[in-house]
Enzyme design. Structure first.
Site, PDB file in Angstrom:
ATOM      1  N   SER A 122       0.830  -1.205   0.000  1.00  0.00           N
ATOM      2  CA  SER A 122       0.000   0.000   0.000  1.00  0.00           C
ATOM      3  C   SER A 122       0.867   1.259   0.000  1.00  0.00           C
ATOM      4  CB  SER A 122      -0.955  -0.027   1.194  1.00  0.00           C
ATOM      5  OG  SER A 122      -1.929  -1.029   1.026  1.00  0.00           O
ATOM      6  N   LYS A 174     -23.381  16.031   6.766  1.00  0.00           N
ATOM      7  CA  LYS A 174     -22.407  16.535   7.729  1.00  0.00           C
ATOM      8  C   LYS A 174     -22.058  15.435   8.723  1.00  0.00           C
ATOM      9  CE  LYS A 174     -19.890  19.442  10.048  1.00  0.00           C
ATOM     10  NZ  LYS A 174     -18.589  19.867   9.498  1.00  0.00           N
TER      11      LYS A 174
END
Length: 322
Positions: A122, A174
């Site tokens: 990764s 949100k």
């Protein structure tokens, strides 16, 4: 003559104190040796003299301004080349991006070769492709090209204890998703777009740096890890070997003498590689009869750890635990 109770208690207290100070002394010596060895390794070759710089990339990769400044200093030093010694499962996307950019700037000044000692997965593979050449041990792990976003969801657990979390938000997305409410379709789609965007960047980087496209790029970017031996056939690495192989490549391709000494560069920060000392210190304090001091020690360690939390988007590999 038998000892009375007060004498027994006094002796036990004295024994605990002696044990505490002995343990603390051993910890101090070990820590001093660990730091001293690192300093000695870094300073035995002057930075201004010709040498090969070794930079160790280990543990979780995060944003690290000190490491970037160190790489910039190497670029100004007498180093004739740089060896990246990599053994890391990756880390945050932003931290990996920062490291990659710094390595590419360094590679514009000095030849850089990566040596995969154990794992370059990764974000650590992002660091590896920042080098001009990648050498890997035969059974090291490379790849894991992908991005992940993980978050807990404890809504069912909260139901069992009769707790609900109420939100008053400026807009539906949100602070979404959050662990206290079921994930909405819109929230999942929003996070998926973030993951897809960062994954596209990562995949494009691999395609560009390793000259891969089409089915070849698709094969190496499906999230799997590969051994160094497999990665050689897939163009994820250039050679099988170790640091000696890297030195030979530098000598042949870049004209960097194999007789130059190696200087290991460090930022001077005591990193997670010494985290075992924290646990040992807590255990020593507790066994010596100082539980309150051990608690303070642990809280301080946790506070320090909280300052280096991973961000949301991760380029990190960890094998699943069945």
């Amino acid at each position: 003559m038998s000892l009375d109770a007060d004498q027994i208690v006094d002796r036990r207290r004295l024994r605990r104190k002696v044990t505490f100070w002995r343990t603390l002394g051993v910890l101090a010596v070990v820590a001093a040796l660990a730091v001293g060895v690192g300093v000695f390794a870094a300073e035995r070759v002057p930075a201004g003299s010709p040498h090969v710089a070794r930079v160790v990339i280990g543990g979780i990769i995060r944003n690290d301004r000190e490491r970037v400044e160190m790489l910039e200093e190497i670029g100004r030093s007498g180093a004739q080349a740089v060896i990246l010694s990599i053994d890391s499962p990756g880390g945050t996307v932003t931290g990996s991006e920062q490291l990659y950019d710094a390595l590419r700037r360094l590679a514009a000044k000095k030849p850089v070769v990566a040596v995969v000692e154990g794992v370059a997965a990764s974000g650590a593979y992002i660091a590896a492709i920042g080098a001009d050449h990648i050498v890997s041990r035969r059974n090291a792990l490379v790849g894991s090209v992908g991005v992940i976003y993980q978050f807990p969801n404890v809504t069912e657990l909260l139901k069992t204890v009769g707790v609900t979390m109420e939100d008053i938000k400026s807009s539906p997305l949100k602070a979404s998703p959050n662990p206290y409410t079921p994930v909405t379709r819109e929230a999942r789609a929003a996070v998926e777009s973030l993951v897809a965007d960062s994954y596209g960047w990562f995949k494009g980087l691999v395609g560009e740096r390793r000259q891969l496209s089409g089915s070849g790029l698709a094969t190496v970017s499906d999230g799997r890890v590969f051994t160094g031996h497999q990665g050689l056939d897939l163009q994820l690495v250039d050679q099988i070997g170790d640091e000696r192989t890297a030195r030979a490549w530098l000598a042949k391709e870049k004209g960097v003498s194999e007789h130059l000494k190696v200087r290991t560069w460090t930022t001077g920060r005591v990193t997670s590689e010494f985290g075992w000392l924290l646990g040992l210190g807590h255990a020593a304090l507790e066994s010596a009869g100082f539980p309150q001091l051990a608690s303070v020690f642990s809280r301080s360690a946790r506070a320090a750890a909280s300052r280096v939390q991973l961000d949301g988007l991760l380029a990190v590999w960890h094998p699943p635990v069945e």
